[in-house]
Every structure is written in structure tokens, then in C-alpha cells.
Write an enzyme that holds these catalytic residues in place. Structure first.
Site, PDB file in Angstrom:
ATOM      1  N   CYS A  82       0.866  -1.184   0.000  1.00 50.45           N
ATOM      2  CA  CYS A  82       0.000   0.000   0.000  1.00 50.45           C
ATOM      3  C   CYS A  82       0.901   1.231   0.000  1.00 50.45           C
ATOM      4  CB  CYS A  82      -0.860  -0.026   1.270  1.00 50.45           C
ATOM      5  SG  CYS A  82      -1.837   1.468   1.523  1.00 50.45           S
ATOM      6  N   CYS A 196      -0.839   3.832  -6.283  1.00 51.66           N
ATOM      7  CA  CYS A 196      -1.757   3.230  -5.322  1.00 51.66           C
ATOM      8  C   CYS A 196      -1.925   1.805  -5.819  1.00 51.66           C
ATOM      9  CB  CYS A 196      -3.094   3.965  -5.329  1.00 51.66           C
ATOM     10  SG  CYS A 196      -4.378   3.083  -4.410  1.00 51.66           S
TER      11      CYS A 196
HETATM   12  N1  DGL Z   1      -4.053   0.614  -1.802  1.00 51.93           N
HETATM   13  C1  DGL Z   1      -3.723   1.795  -1.105  1.00 51.93           C
HETATM   14  C2  DGL Z   1      -2.483   2.476  -1.692  1.00 51.93           C
HETATM   15  O1  DGL Z   1      -1.677   1.830  -2.310  1.00 51.93           O
HETATM   16  C3  DGL Z   1      -4.705   2.796  -0.601  1.00 51.93           C
HETATM   17  C4  DGL Z   1      -6.163   2.755  -0.811  1.00 51.93           C
HETATM   18  C5  DGL Z   1      -6.909   3.481   0.299  1.00 51.93           C
HETATM   19  O2  DGL Z   1      -7.138   2.837   1.325  1.00 51.93           O
HETATM   20  O3  DGL Z   1      -7.222   4.678   0.156  1.00 51.93           O
HETATM   21  O4  DGL Z   1      -2.280   3.648  -1.506  1.00 51.93           O
END
Ligand code: DGL
Length: 272
Positions: A82, A196
Site C-alpha cells: 500500500c 496506489c
Molecule cells: N491501496 C492503497 C495504496 O496503495 C490505498 C487505498 C486506500 O485505502 O485509500 O495507496
């Protein structure tokens, strides 16, 4: 008595952590280089979305959860799959946990090597695009380029819906592309960093929205290589019952994720 290091146990999993389904884009790449690795996929769906939270909320949540998860499941390695959690909390999590931690860094360095027009778009969460971590990557690797950033929370929701087999309004993709295109020099963007982990799950839709001549890059190949390097020479033993996805909230909508999880080799779901 000191506990045995987790890496000595061939059944010790690689733990991949995200706020939702985004980390599956990283898991796909990890599976390619380490098909034999036992994996525990953690979705902090009780905390989703991270992108609209404050730095303090994200840091506290991620460190607290990873502390409890590593104590309980003794992974050999943790991957914070993430960008939001990594750009905010990676350093502090590394300080408190003894297990090796691999973070997710927006792929600005490879994007700077790829661009021909010197104009790079970056799509991330609202929290990620304002991080000093991103400023530092830009200064180090793209100082002679133009980096245009856009926070696109609706793409996170779109990826969550897509993997549940729910309909997604195509306008969310055109809005994300239009927002970057509307910035000064945005018309010259030829490379887009998907900063993301949810967004590579939408690459086909984003490619259509941006049109021809735009390439996408994310950090997942580098993460998979790093995990393979850090676990070199280790033994692996898969559980006969298959890999597990852990959710922090019991949600009936997770039932719809069963086919997507199976696609990434996850056979079981539990609530943590
Ligand atoms: N998958 C996450 C990232 O790579 C974030 C998504 C979220 O919870 O806003 O930033």
C-alpha cells in the site's frame, strides 16, 4: 527464552498488507517469482479507505495492526502493499518490528527513465500525493521532469467494486485522466505512475481513458524482486488448506471477493 526466527519455519508466510484489495496487484507479481511461497493476505477493510485519513491516523493504525499481526502469525517477511501506508508509516514500522519489511514506493524512478516527453502523471490517494516521501523521490529522480499529481479516491472504490464483480461507472476513469490532462503540460503526459496498489487492477480501463501513447508503471515488479532477494535460500511449505486472506471487519460483501481471491491463489477467509 528467545523465539526462533520466523524464517526458520518453512510454513511461515509472507504477509502482504493493504487497506483493501489493492495489495492483490502486488501478490500477483510475488506469485510469479515465488510460486511456492505461503502467503497471508491482510485487508484492513475496517480502515478502508486510508487515502482520506490523516497521517497520524494511518501511522497509528498500520503500526498497531502490523504489531499484532506479526506477533500472532510470525511471518518471515511483511510487505506493506500500500503506497499510502508505506509513504507515511514505513520508517516507524521498521523501527518497531524485527521482521524484514518491504514497502511500496511510487515508481517515479522508472517513470523518469521511461518518459520521452519529460511529463509524468502520478495517480495516488489524496494522502499519498501530499507526502514528503513523494517530494523526495521527485527531487532525487525526476528533478529535470515535470511530475503532475492527482489524488483519485474514486479509483480505490472502483477497484474494490470491480473485484467484487460489481458495475463501475466508466466516468471515474475519464475523470482521472481529464484531471491530469487539465494541468499545465498535462497534454504531454506519456507515462503515468500508478502510485496506489489498487490502480494496476484498473490498468485496462485507465489505458482506454488516457488513450494511445500513454504507458503505465507501478512498483510491483520491484517489490516482487526485493522479496525474492530477501528470502533467497529459504525453505517453503504450503498449507494443505491453502493460503488465507484476513479481513479486519466481517462484511457480507466480502463473499463476492471469493473468485478474485481464488484467482490470486487465496482459498480461505478469516476475520482478524
Ligand atoms: N491501496 C492503497 C495504496 O496503495 C490505498 C487505498 C486506500 O485505502 O485509500 O495507496
Amino acid at each position: 527464552m528467545t523465539a526462533e526466527p520466523a524464517s526458520a519455519d518453512p510454513a511461515a508466510p509472507i504477509l502482504l498488507f493493504d487497506s483493501g484489495v489493492g495489495g492483490l496487484s502486488v501478490l500477483g507479481k510475488v506469485r510469479k517469482v515465488l510460486p511456492q511461497a505461503p502467503v497471508m493476505y491482510v485487508s484492513d477493510n475496517a480502515g478502508l479507505p486510508y487515502g482520506s485519513k490523516t497521517e497520524a491516523q494511518i501511522a497509528a493504525r498500520v503500526s498497531g495492526l502490523l504489531g499484532r499481526l506479526t506477533e500472532r502469525y510470525r511471518p518471515r517477511l511483511v510487505c506493506i502493499a500500500c503506497n499510502t501506508a508505506s509513504t507515511i508509516a514505513l520508517a516507524s514500522v521498521r523501527e518497531v518490528l524485527e521482521v524484514p519489511i518491504v514497502g511500496t514506493v511510487p515508481a517515479i524512478k522508472p517513470a523518469a527513465a521511461m518518459t520521452r516527453t519529460s511529463v509524468i502523471g502520478l495517480l495516488g490517494t489524496e494522502a499519498t500525493i501530499r507526502q514528503g516521501y513523494v517530494d523526495r523521490l521527485e527531487a532525487e529522480f525526476a528533478a529535470d521532469k515535470r511530475l503532475l499529481r492527482h489524488g483519485a479516491p474514486e479509483l480505490v472504490a472502483a477497484a474494490e467494486a470491480k473485484l467484487r464483480g460489481l458495475p463501475v461507472d466508466p466516468a471515474v476513469f475519464t475523470r482521472a485522466a481529464a484531471a491530469l490532462r487539465a494541468m499545465p503540460d498535462g497534454g504531454r503526459i506519456d507515462t503515468v505512475v500508478l502510485a496506489c496498489t489498487h490502480f494496476p487492477l484498473l490498468e485496462a480501463e485507465l489505458a482506454e481513458a488516457f488513450g494511445p501513447g500513454v504507458r503505465f508503471i507501478d512498483g510491483s515488479d520491484g517489490i516482487a524482486r526485493r522479496i525474492a532477494f530477501l528470502t533467497q535460500g529459504q525453505d517453503w511449505a504450503n498449507s494443505a488448506e491453502g493460503d488465507i486472506a484476513l479481513f479486519t471487519k466481517d462484511d457480507p460483501a466480502n463473499e463476492c471477493l471469493i473468485p478474485a481471491l481464488a484467482h490470486y491463489g487465496i482459498a480461505r477467509r478469516l476475520v482478524f
